[in-house]
Scaffold this active site. Structure first.
Site, PDB file in Angstrom:
ATOM      1  N   PRO A   2      41.655  41.698  43.799  1.00 54.16           N
ATOM      2  CA  PRO A   2      41.100  40.527  44.499  1.00 54.16           C
ATOM      3  C   PRO A   2      39.576  40.466  44.368  1.00 54.16           C
ATOM      4  O   PRO A   2      38.899  41.476  44.526  1.00 54.16           O
ATOM      5  CB  PRO A   2      41.491  40.755  45.963  1.00 54.16           C
ATOM      6  CG  PRO A   2      42.465  41.861  45.962  1.00 54.16           C
ATOM      7  CD  PRO A   2      42.301  42.636  44.700  1.00 54.16           C
ATOM      8  N   GLU A   3      39.064  39.295  44.048  1.00 53.25           N
ATOM      9  CA  GLU A   3      37.622  39.063  43.995  1.00 53.25           C
ATOM     10  C   GLU A   3      37.266  38.074  45.104  1.00 53.25           C
ATOM     11  O   GLU A   3      38.112  37.756  45.937  1.00 53.25           O
ATOM     12  CB  GLU A   3      37.235  38.541  42.598  1.00 53.25           C
ATOM     13  CG  GLU A   3      37.680  39.494  41.481  1.00 53.25           C
ATOM     14  CD  GLU A   3      37.302  39.024  40.085  1.00 53.25           C
ATOM     15  OE1 GLU A   3      36.322  38.274  39.958  1.00 53.25           O
ATOM     16  OE2 GLU A   3      37.988  39.402  39.130  1.00 53.25           O
TER      17      GLU A   3
END
Ligand SMILES: [Zn+2]
Length: 274
Positions: A2-3
Site C-alpha cells: 500500500p502507498e
C-alpha cells in the site's frame, strides 16, 4: 504494497467505522506487530479508549484516542484492516478490536511486516521527525522544495522519490507512474533536475496520487479497502506492470528494468536514458 492512495482509502474507511467508538475488546496476537512493546500490554493500554479521529502521514495511519495518545499503524507489505459485523477466524489474523457498537475491526497480515505503535500524548511530531518528510497533497509542498531536496544528489531520482523524508507516501507504483508522466527517466540523478523538470515531477507526483485516491487505490496484490472492496487504479496504470504493452503516449513498447533494487517500468522513447 500500500502507498499513499491505498492508505488514504483505508483511512477514510476507518473514519466511518472507528470514530466515536470505544474499544471494548482488544486482542493483539502477534508480538511482531507491537515489538519491542509487549502485545498484551499494548492491548491492555488500548482497552476502553475512544477513537476521536483517524489521520494519515505518508503511509502511516494515526488513530487518535480520547486521552491524547495515538495508535500509529503501518501496513507495510500485506497489512489489512477489515470491518465485519460478525467475528470469524481467518488466515493471518494478527489483531482483533471489538467496538462498542457490537462490530469488529480485524487486522490481518500475511507477511507480518506491519507495525502498531502506541504514542504518548504530545509525542506524535517527534515520531514523524526523521521518518516522514513533506506531505504531497497538503497544498503546502512546492516544486522548489522538491528541487532543493534533490539538489546535489547523485542517486537516481526514483530512489529519491522512494525516500519518505524527501516526500511522504510515494512507493514503487506511483514513482514509476509519476516519472513517466513527467517524462523523466528513473535513473536520472536527482541533482540533474533543473527547475522545469523538478516542477514536472512535483506536479506529476501530486496528479498520480490524486488519481490513485479517486480510484480507491490499486489492488494488484492483497490490498483491499476496509469494507473489503478492491481499488481500481491498476486498470488505469500508464506504465506500471505493463511491460510489453504499448506506451499510451507514444506507442513504444514499455520495458521493465531495475532501479533502486525495485522492478521499474518505463517507456524508453518518452524517457530516454540519461
Ligand atoms: Zn512513450
Amino acid at each position: 504494497m500500500p502507498e499513499l492512495p491505498e492508505v488514504e482509502t483505508v483511512r477514510r474507511g476507518l473514519v466511518k467505522v472507528l470514530v466515536g467508538r470505544e474499544l471494548v475488546g482488544v486482542d493483539i496476537r502477534d508480538g511482531r506487530l507491537t515489538a519491542p512493546a509487549d502485545p498484551t500490554a499494548v492491548a491492555h493500554e488500548l482497552l476502553g479508549a475512544v477513537v476521536t479521529g483517524v489521520g494519515r502521514r505518508g503511509k502511516y495511519l494515526a488513530v487518535g484516542l480520547d486521552d491524547g495518545r495515538t495508535l500509529v499503524c503501518h501496513l507495510r507489505m500485506t497489512g489489512w484492516f477489515h470491518h465485519v459485523t460478525e467475528l470469524s477466524e481467518r488466515p493471518h489474523l494478527r489483531a482483533v478490536f471489538h467496538l462498542d457498537d457490537g462490530t469488529w475491526l480485524l487486522y490481518s497480515d500475511q507477511r507480518r511486516f506491519g507495525t502498531m505503535r502506541l504514542i504518548a500524548a504530545g509525542g506524535l511530531e517527534d515520531y514523524w521527525r526523521g521518518r516522514v518528510g513533506p506531505e504531497p497533497l497538503d497544498g503546502v509542498w512546492t516544486a522548489p522544495q522538491l528541487r532543493a531536496a534533490l539538489r546535489g544528489r547523485t542517486a537516481p531520482v526514483k530512489a529519491l522519490l522512494l525516500d519518505q523524508r524527501i516526500v511522504a507516501g510515494v512507493g514503487n507504483i506511483y514513482a514509476d507512474e509519476a516519472l513517466w508522466e513527467a517524462r523523466v527517466h528513473p535513473l536520472t540523478p536527482g541533482g540533474r533536475l533543473g527547475a522545469v523538470r523538478a516542477a514536472r515531477v512535483h506536479d506529476a507526483v501530486i496528479a498520480v496520487l490524486e488519481r490513485g485516491i479517486d480510484a480507491q487505490g490499486a489492488s494488484i496484490d492483497t490490498y483491499r479497502s476496509v469494507d473489503g472492496t478492491p481499488g481500481s487504479m491498476q486498470v488505469r496504470f500508464n506504465v506500471f506492470d505493463r511491460a510489453g504493452e504499448p506506451c499510451p503516449r507514444c506507442g513504444s513498447v514499455i520495458v521493465k528494468t531495475r532501479v533502486a533494487q525495485r522492478g521499474t517500468y518505463l517507456c524508453p522513447r518518452c524517457t530516454p536514458r540519461p
